[in-house]
Design a protein around this motif. Structure first.
Motif, PDB file in Angstrom:
ATOM      1  N   TRP A  72       0.822  -1.204   0.000  1.00 30.55           N
ATOM      2  CA  TRP A  72       0.000   0.000   0.000  1.00 30.55           C
ATOM      3  C   TRP A  72       0.858   1.257   0.000  1.00 30.55           C
ATOM      4  N   ALA A  73       0.342   2.291  -0.658  1.00 35.94           N
ATOM      5  CA  ALA A  73       0.863   3.648  -0.507  1.00 35.94           C
ATOM      6  C   ALA A  73       0.166   4.235   0.716  1.00 35.94           C
ATOM      7  N   ILE A  74       0.925   4.808   1.622  1.00 34.24           N
ATOM      8  CA  ILE A  74       0.345   5.556   2.742  1.00 34.24           C
ATOM      9  C   ILE A  74       0.142   6.973   2.217  1.00 34.24           C
ATOM     10  N   THR A  75      -1.095   7.452   2.235  1.00 29.01           N
ATOM     11  CA  THR A  75      -1.402   8.738   1.611  1.00 29.01           C
ATOM     12  C   THR A  75      -2.163   9.657   2.551  1.00 29.01           C
ATOM     13  N   ARG A  76      -2.120  10.927   2.213  1.00 31.48           N
ATOM     14  CA  ARG A  76      -3.006  11.906   2.835  1.00 31.48           C
ATOM     15  C   ARG A  76      -4.180  12.075   1.885  1.00 31.48           C
ATOM     16  N   ASP A  77      -5.358  11.724   2.342  1.00 31.20           N
ATOM     17  CA  ASP A  77      -6.601  11.847   1.559  1.00 31.20           C
ATOM     18  C   ASP A  77      -6.594  11.014   0.284  1.00 31.20           C
ATOM     19  N   GLY A  78      -5.765   9.985   0.217  1.00 33.34           N
ATOM     20  CA  GLY A  78      -5.741   9.121  -0.953  1.00 33.34           C
ATOM     21  C   GLY A  78      -4.950   9.669  -2.122  1.00 33.34           C
ATOM     22  N   THR A  79      -4.378  10.862  -1.978  1.00 33.76           N
ATOM     23  CA  THR A  79      -3.646  11.464  -3.103  1.00 33.76           C
ATOM     24  C   THR A  79      -2.166  11.639  -2.795  1.00 33.76           C
ATOM     25  N   GLU A  80      -1.819  12.457  -1.830  1.00 28.58           N
ATOM     26  CA  GLU A  80      -0.411  12.751  -1.538  1.00 28.58           C
ATOM     27  C   GLU A  80       0.253  11.551  -0.865  1.00 28.58           C
ATOM     28  N   VAL A  81       1.252  10.968  -1.529  1.00 33.87           N
ATOM     29  CA  VAL A  81       1.959   9.812  -0.988  1.00 33.87           C
ATOM     30  C   VAL A  81       2.909  10.266   0.119  1.00 33.87           C
ATOM     31  N   LEU A  82       2.792   9.599   1.289  1.00 29.51           N
ATOM     32  CA  LEU A  82       3.630   9.907   2.443  1.00 29.51           C
ATOM     33  C   LEU A  82       4.586   8.766   2.782  1.00 29.51           C
ATOM     34  N   GLY A  83       4.279   7.552   2.279  1.00 27.66           N
ATOM     35  CA  GLY A  83       5.121   6.416   2.605  1.00 27.66           C
ATOM     36  C   GLY A  83       4.589   5.136   2.000  1.00 27.66           C
ATOM     37  N   ARG A  84       5.156   4.041   2.470  1.00 25.50           N
ATOM     38  CA  ARG A  84       4.822   2.706   1.971  1.00 25.50           C
ATOM     39  C   ARG A  84       4.669   1.773   3.151  1.00 25.50           C
ATOM     40  N   ILE A  85       3.737   0.815   3.043  1.00 27.80           N
ATOM     41  CA  ILE A  85       3.604  -0.242   4.038  1.00 27.80           C
ATOM     42  C   ILE A  85       3.205  -1.512   3.305  1.00 27.80           C
ATOM     43  N   ALA A  86       3.665  -2.645   3.810  1.00 25.50           N
ATOM     44  CA  ALA A  86       3.407  -3.906   3.105  1.00 25.50           C
ATOM     45  C   ALA A  86       3.299  -5.068   4.079  1.00 25.50           C
ATOM     46  N   LEU A  87       2.494  -6.035   3.678  1.00 26.81           N
ATOM     47  CA  LEU A  87       2.488  -7.369   4.262  1.00 26.81           C
ATOM     48  C   LEU A  87       3.185  -8.261   3.257  1.00 26.81           C
ATOM     49  N   ARG A  88       4.176  -8.992   3.688  1.00 29.82           N
ATOM     50  CA  ARG A  88       4.924  -9.848   2.769  1.00 29.82           C
ATOM     51  C   ARG A  88       5.001 -11.260   3.314  1.00 29.82           C
ATOM     52  N   GLY A  89       5.295 -12.202   2.425  1.00 33.90           N
ATOM     53  CA  GLY A  89       5.514 -13.575   2.842  1.00 33.90           C
ATOM     54  C   GLY A  89       4.318 -14.186   3.547  1.00 33.90           C
ATOM     55  N   LEU A  90       3.127 -13.914   3.045  1.00 37.92           N
ATOM     56  CA  LEU A  90       1.921 -14.449   3.680  1.00 37.92           C
ATOM     57  C   LEU A  90       1.958 -15.977   3.710  1.00 37.92           C
ATOM     58  N   ASP A  91       1.739 -16.521   4.873  1.00 37.54           N
ATOM     59  CA  ASP A  91       1.688 -17.966   5.066  1.00 37.54           C
ATOM     60  C   ASP A  91       0.330 -18.278   5.677  1.00 37.54           C
ATOM     61  N   PHE A  92      -0.616 -18.706   4.837  1.00 30.98           N
ATOM     62  CA  PHE A  92      -1.972 -18.982   5.299  1.00 30.98           C
ATOM     63  C   PHE A  92      -2.043 -20.246   6.154  1.00 30.98           C
ATOM     64  N   ASP A  93      -1.122 -21.192   5.939  1.00 35.39           N
ATOM     65  CA  ASP A  93      -1.130 -22.408   6.757  1.00 35.39           C
ATOM     66  C   ASP A  93      -0.911 -22.069   8.230  1.00 35.39           C
TER      67      ASP A  93
END
Length: 194
Positions: free
Chosen positions: A85-106
């Protein structure tokens, strides 16, 4: 490959890929949304920041490469391997990044990663985004454990992790190679209340 575990998966396949990647509110005017092609210039410029470069050795070098990353991010969602995801102000101005990685559903486990642009640092952007993503991943999706690691030389990231309920579980010695050599890494985790 045939699944040969004695326990059922914590999360059933199709939970993520069965719907579009969501836009997640993070309090105030902060919204986390999937990356868009128009975000490529700001994403690329983020990796010119010396502080960000200090902690991230995987870096895009061209706008075309950023767009390839964005495409890989979309594929991660479709394959239920991650969410970016892009971390944004009001959905427009990009302020940063956040992610979930290596999802292991088991096992119901994933890794969390984030960065914030210089102009947005010190304003609680990372902690609000991490808190919101954690609640969504643990309570709505049903993951059991989220892990986060960072260099022991990065006290700001450590502060964000602790503030957001990620307990420090230990130090992984010489676990990551940075531009200035090997770093010990703190391992933090947040576990769903059961």
């Amino acid at each position: 490959m045939t699944r040969a575990l004695s326990t059922p998966p914590v999360i059933a396949s199709g939970v993520l890929s069965g719907s579009p990647q969501p836009v997640l509110p993070a309090g105030g005017r902060l919204l986390m949304r999937p990356w868009e092609p128009a975000d490529a210039p700001v994403f690329l410029s983020a990796y010119q920041d010396e502080e960000l470069r200090r902690w991230h050795t995987r870096r895009p070098s061209t706008g075309t490469q950023v767009l390839e990353w964005f495409d890989a991010y979309r594929q991660d969602w479709e394959r239920e391997k991650g969410g970016h995801w892009a971390i944004t102000r009001d959905g427009t101005e990009v302020l940063g990044r956040i992610a979930l990685r290596g999802l292991d559903f088991d096992d119901g486990v994933a890794d969390v990663a984030y960065w914030v642009l210089p102009a947005a640092r010190g304003a609680g952007v990372a902690s609000r985004a991490l808190s919101a993503l954690s609640v969504w991943a643990l309570d709505e999706i049903g993951l059991h454990r989220l892990e986060l690691d960072h260099s022991t030389r990065n006290p700001a990231s450590c502060g964000v992790a602790v503030k957001c309920g990620y307990a420090l579980e230990g130090t992984k010695r010489s676990a990551a190679l940075h531009d200035d050599g090997r770093h010990d890494m703190h391992l933090h985790a947040r576990v769903r209340d059961v």
